[in-house]
Scaffold this active site. Sequence first.
Site, PDB file in Angstrom:
ATOM      1  N   LEU A 163      -5.077   9.239   7.654  1.00 42.01           N
ATOM      2  CA  LEU A 163      -6.380   8.570   7.690  1.00 42.01           C
ATOM      3  C   LEU A 163      -6.205   7.114   7.283  1.00 42.01           C
ATOM      4  O   LEU A 163      -5.443   6.848   6.348  1.00 42.01           O
ATOM      5  CB  LEU A 163      -7.368   9.277   6.753  1.00 42.01           C
TER       6      LEU A 163
ATOM      7  N   LYS B  31      -9.179  -0.367  -5.919  1.00 38.12           N
ATOM      8  CA  LYS B  31      -9.258   0.257  -4.599  1.00 38.12           C
ATOM      9  C   LYS B  31     -10.579   0.978  -4.401  1.00 38.12           C
ATOM     10  O   LYS B  31     -10.983   1.791  -5.229  1.00 38.12           O
ATOM     11  CB  LYS B  31      -8.099   1.259  -4.474  1.00 38.12           C
TER      12      LYS B  31
ATOM     13  N   HIS C 166       0.871  -1.201   0.000  1.00 41.59           N
ATOM     14  CA  HIS C 166       0.000   0.000   0.000  1.00 41.59           C
ATOM     15  C   HIS C 166       0.896   1.235   0.000  1.00 41.59           C
ATOM     16  O   HIS C 166       1.497   1.578   1.014  1.00 41.59           O
ATOM     17  CB  HIS C 166      -0.902   0.018   1.236  1.00 41.59           C
TER      18      HIS C 166
ATOM     19  N   ALA D  23      -4.123  14.919   5.224  1.00 40.73           N
ATOM     20  CA  ALA D  23      -3.903  13.643   5.906  1.00 40.73           C
ATOM     21  C   ALA D  23      -2.845  12.855   5.158  1.00 40.73           C
ATOM     22  O   ALA D  23      -2.884  12.776   3.931  1.00 40.73           O
ATOM     23  CB  ALA D  23      -5.203  12.855   5.936  1.00 40.73           C
TER      24      ALA D  23
ATOM     25  N   HIS E  67       3.122  14.577   1.585  1.00 36.36           N
ATOM     26  CA  HIS E  67       2.523  15.872   1.232  1.00 36.36           C
ATOM     27  C   HIS E  67       3.606  16.911   1.503  1.00 36.36           C
ATOM     28  O   HIS E  67       4.378  16.766   2.462  1.00 36.36           O
ATOM     29  CB  HIS E  67       1.320  16.179   2.131  1.00 36.36           C
TER      30      HIS E  67
ATOM     31  N   ASN F 289      -4.973   7.308  -6.194  1.00 38.38           N
ATOM     32  CA  ASN F 289      -5.682   8.565  -5.868  1.00 38.38           C
ATOM     33  C   ASN F 289      -4.893   9.796  -6.299  1.00 38.38           C
ATOM     34  O   ASN F 289      -4.591  10.679  -5.505  1.00 38.38           O
ATOM     35  CB  ASN F 289      -6.038   8.624  -4.377  1.00 38.38           C
TER      36      ASN F 289
ATOM     37  N   LEU G 245       2.624   7.087  -4.368  1.00 39.27           N
ATOM     38  CA  LEU G 245       3.860   7.594  -4.994  1.00 39.27           C
ATOM     39  C   LEU G 245       3.695   8.989  -5.562  1.00 39.27           C
ATOM     40  O   LEU G 245       4.674   9.621  -5.928  1.00 39.27           O
ATOM     41  CB  LEU G 245       4.291   6.658  -6.133  1.00 39.27           C
ATOM     42  N   ARG G 246       2.433   9.461  -5.683  1.00 36.07           N
ATOM     43  CA  ARG G 246       2.176  10.767  -6.309  1.00 36.07           C
ATOM     44  C   ARG G 246       2.644  10.761  -7.760  1.00 36.07           C
ATOM     45  O   ARG G 246       2.796   9.710  -8.369  1.00 36.07           O
ATOM     46  CB  ARG G 246       2.824  11.919  -5.517  1.00 36.07           C
TER      47      ARG G 246
ATOM     48  N   HIS H 211      -4.679  -0.591   5.732  1.00 35.40           N
ATOM     49  CA  HIS H 211      -4.235   0.209   6.883  1.00 35.40           C
ATOM     50  C   HIS H 211      -5.181   0.128   8.089  1.00 35.40           C
ATOM     51  O   HIS H 211      -5.777   1.118   8.499  1.00 35.40           O
ATOM     52  CB  HIS H 211      -3.989   1.668   6.498  1.00 35.40           C
TER      53      HIS H 211
HETATM   54  C1  NCD Z   1      -3.545   9.154   1.853  1.00 33.30           C
HETATM   55  C2  NCD Z   1      -3.057  10.188   0.843  1.00 33.30           C
HETATM   56  O1  NCD Z   1      -2.551  11.248   1.268  1.00 33.30           O
HETATM   57  O2  NCD Z   1      -3.153   9.955  -0.359  1.00 33.30           O
HETATM   58  N1  NCD Z   1      -3.597   9.767   3.141  1.00 33.30           N
HETATM   59  C3  NCD Z   1      -3.578   9.123   4.324  1.00 33.30           C
HETATM   60  O3  NCD Z   1      -3.758   9.786   5.340  1.00 33.30           O
HETATM   61  N2  NCD Z   1      -3.331   7.849   4.420  1.00 33.30           N
HETATM   62  C4  NCD Z   1      -4.852   8.596   1.432  1.00 33.30           C
HETATM   63  C5  NCD Z   1      -5.263   7.382   2.215  1.00 33.30           C
HETATM   64  O4  NCD Z   1      -4.685   6.308   2.081  1.00 33.30           O
HETATM   65  O5  NCD Z   1      -6.212   7.476   3.004  1.00 33.30           O
HETATM   66 ZN    ZN Z   2      -3.350   5.075   1.485  1.00 31.32          ZN
END
Ligand code: NCD
Ligand code: ZN
Length: 345
Positions: A220, A100, A14, A264, A252, A42, A17-18, A175
Amino acid sequence: MTETITIRRPDDWHLHLRDGAMMEAVLPYTARQFARAIVMPNLAPPVTTAAAAAAYRERILAALPEGMDFTPLMTAYLTDDTDPDDLAAGFEQGIWVAAKLYPAGATTNSASGVTDIRNIDRVVERMEKIGMPFLAHGEVTHDEVDIFDREARFIEEVAIPLLKRHEGLKFVFEHITTRDAAQFVEAGDARIAATVTPQHLQINRNAIFKGGINPHAYCLPVAKREEHRLAVRKAATGGSGKFFLGTDSAPHARSAKESACGCAGIFNAPFALEAYAEVFEEEGVLGRLEAFASLDGPRLYGMAPNEATVTLEKVETRVPGTIDGGTEPVVPYRAGGTMGWRLKA
Ligand code: NCD
Ligand code: ZN
């Protein structure tokens, strides 16, 4: 003599990588530890088509530094409009290996997620038929449900009915953060598994508020009470084979975390394996690290474990305060602290 442990090369089941400059900056941290990673879809816009996933995979491979051996395993982002045929075709062509579920509004870039699980019945039915794993961000999103209860409510409201309707569906509860989720997975049959992050093994919700608001401890699903951390830890290190490594490393930019509306996500990729080694050592089961990191994930996904090995040494390692995130610094998990282990180069 320095204590060491050698295990088969692990995989990260899981990972975020952006894209673009940030992806180029963070990718080497994952690739030096992990042979493969499940790459989360995402992005903005999300990876919803096989064509988009294939293009994303090419960008990742192009960004991989010379000489590094790493295979990105792509995933589909499920929406209310996912086309079962496109999903199945992408799976059969080996473009993506799983899909997902982001309940709409659950987390970063989830606005296009699924608004009601029943909207994707036909998609799930097809996934069950072709053996494509269903990866769940397991939280309900209704405003009236307390944020600390959202994972437990997902089990009752979504997971149990879904798995009853689809008795052959391979299901990964991503997670996990609660005793409820740990017990649910533990009690389930072999097709049900869970990933566990380093932070949910190491921090409880106090970390978010200790000495002031700590945005770098916010992800999250949000960290829970200590009793939940202990239950997740027991499950992950217990040797059942149903819980495996998935970092949920989610970088981030520092400015996006240290903000009035902090994103998050915890960027734990730089020392992920070291953090897991600490946990297994503290629990007195370092011998189980290999199964958790390198064997149990491939089994659920129907893949062979990696042949190469990695070695960890018991040496104190400093975690930098920031890491270059491409265009802006990113603050890593446990920034400025030390890890009890170090991955040998
Ligand atoms: C993840 C993200 O930033 O893409 N953030 C996180 O808090 N884990 C998204 C996710 O897996 O919930
Ligand atoms: Zn995630």
